[in-house]
Write an enzyme that holds these catalytic residues in place. Structure first.
Site, PDB file in Angstrom:
ATOM      1  N   CYS A  29       6.456  -0.426   6.624  1.00 38.62           N
ATOM      2  CA  CYS A  29       6.007   0.738   5.848  1.00 38.62           C
ATOM      3  C   CYS A  29       7.121   1.128   4.883  1.00 38.62           C
ATOM      4  CB  CYS A  29       5.712   1.891   6.806  1.00 38.62           C
ATOM      5  SG  CYS A  29       5.169   3.400   5.984  1.00 38.62           S
ATOM      6  N   LEU A  30       6.760   1.468   3.651  1.00 35.50           N
ATOM      7  CA  LEU A  30       7.781   1.858   2.668  1.00 35.50           C
ATOM      8  C   LEU A  30       8.508   3.130   3.083  1.00 35.50           C
ATOM      9  CD1 LEU A  30       5.944   1.016  -0.689  1.00 35.50           C
ATOM     10  CD2 LEU A  30       7.934  -0.153   0.278  1.00 35.50           C
ATOM     11  N   GLN A  37       3.218   9.963   1.227  1.00 39.26           N
ATOM     12  CA  GLN A  37       4.481   9.238   1.095  1.00 39.26           C
ATOM     13  C   GLN A  37       5.253   9.627  -0.165  1.00 39.26           C
ATOM     14  OE1 GLN A  37       2.535   5.225   2.015  1.00 39.26           O
ATOM     15  NE2 GLN A  37       4.579   4.971   2.854  1.00 39.26           N
ATOM     16  N   GLY A  87       0.829  -1.200   0.000  1.00 38.98           N
ATOM     17  CA  GLY A  87       0.000   0.000   0.000  1.00 38.98           C
ATOM     18  C   GLY A  87       0.861   1.247   0.000  1.00 38.98           C
ATOM     19  N   HIS A  95      -1.965   7.295   7.286  1.00 38.81           N
ATOM     20  CA  HIS A  95      -1.021   8.190   6.598  1.00 38.81           C
ATOM     21  C   HIS A  95      -1.687   9.516   6.228  1.00 38.81           C
ATOM     22  CE1 HIS A  95       2.752   6.071   6.032  1.00 38.81           C
ATOM     23  NE2 HIS A  95       2.145   4.980   5.598  1.00 38.81           N
TER      24      HIS A  95
HETATM   25 NI    NI Z   1       2.999   3.055   5.433  1.00 40.63          NI
END
Ligand code: NI
Length: 172
Positions: A89-90, A50, A45, A135
């Site tokens: 998380c990326l 981000q 996701g 986020h």
């Molecule tokens: Ni994340």
């Protein structure tokens, strides 16, 4: 277009995102960029903030291969039952942590064409929806654990980043 993913330490990640007001080509492009960026990275996701876009949009792609776009989402219900799952998380690469969340969620959102939909999700999809939804409100998964554990995770992340930077320098 594959976009750069912002990492922990970037202030954008703790800010609130604004609703999307126009469902035009720009929004379709944003959804497509998010999906392309997600597919180019080892995640399931990705949310607007981000990639530095403070808009209420996130995308999800699980092993089923379905590309899901959620715009201006509202979580309309959660189950009382909770579960624990190790999240990553990326924006915080290589850091994992157990997070407690409701097992199931109901969500209302719009797709990239501006079409509204309701979805009842459980399992990994429900987990991912809640993580991405956070986020949009400037909340990261490490904000779900107590401050001592959070500090520990942040310092581990910083140490790993430092080590990576040193490695890169040594190679250059
Ligand atoms: Ni994340």
């Amino acid at each position: 277009m594959i976009r750069n993913i912002l990492l922990l330490g970037s202030e954008v990640l703790s800010e609130n995102s604004e609703p999307i007001e126009n469902f035009g080509e720009d929004t379709k492009k944003l959804a497509s960029d998010l999906l392309q960026t997600l597919e180019a990275n080892p995640g399931i996701g990705l949310a607007g903030p981000q990639i530095g876009v403070l808009k209420r949009i996130f995308v999800i792609k699980l092993d089923d291969g379905i590309k899901r776009v959620f715009i201006n989402p509202q979580i309309t219900g959660t189950t009382a039952e909770t579960s624990v799952y190790q999240e990553g998380c990326l924006s915080i690469p290589d850091i994992w942590c157990d997070v407690v969340r409701p097992v199931g969620v109901s969500i209302f959102a719009y797709d990239e064409n501006g079409k509204p939909f309701n979805l009842d999700a459980d399992g990994l999809l429900a987990r991912c929806i809640q993580h991405e939804y956070d986020h949009l409100n400037g909340r990261l998964f490490i904000d779900h654990v107590d401050s001592v554990q959070r500090e520990h995770l942040v310092s581990r992340f910083e140490k790993k980043r430092l080590a990576q930077r040193r490695k890169k320098k040594a190679r250059a």
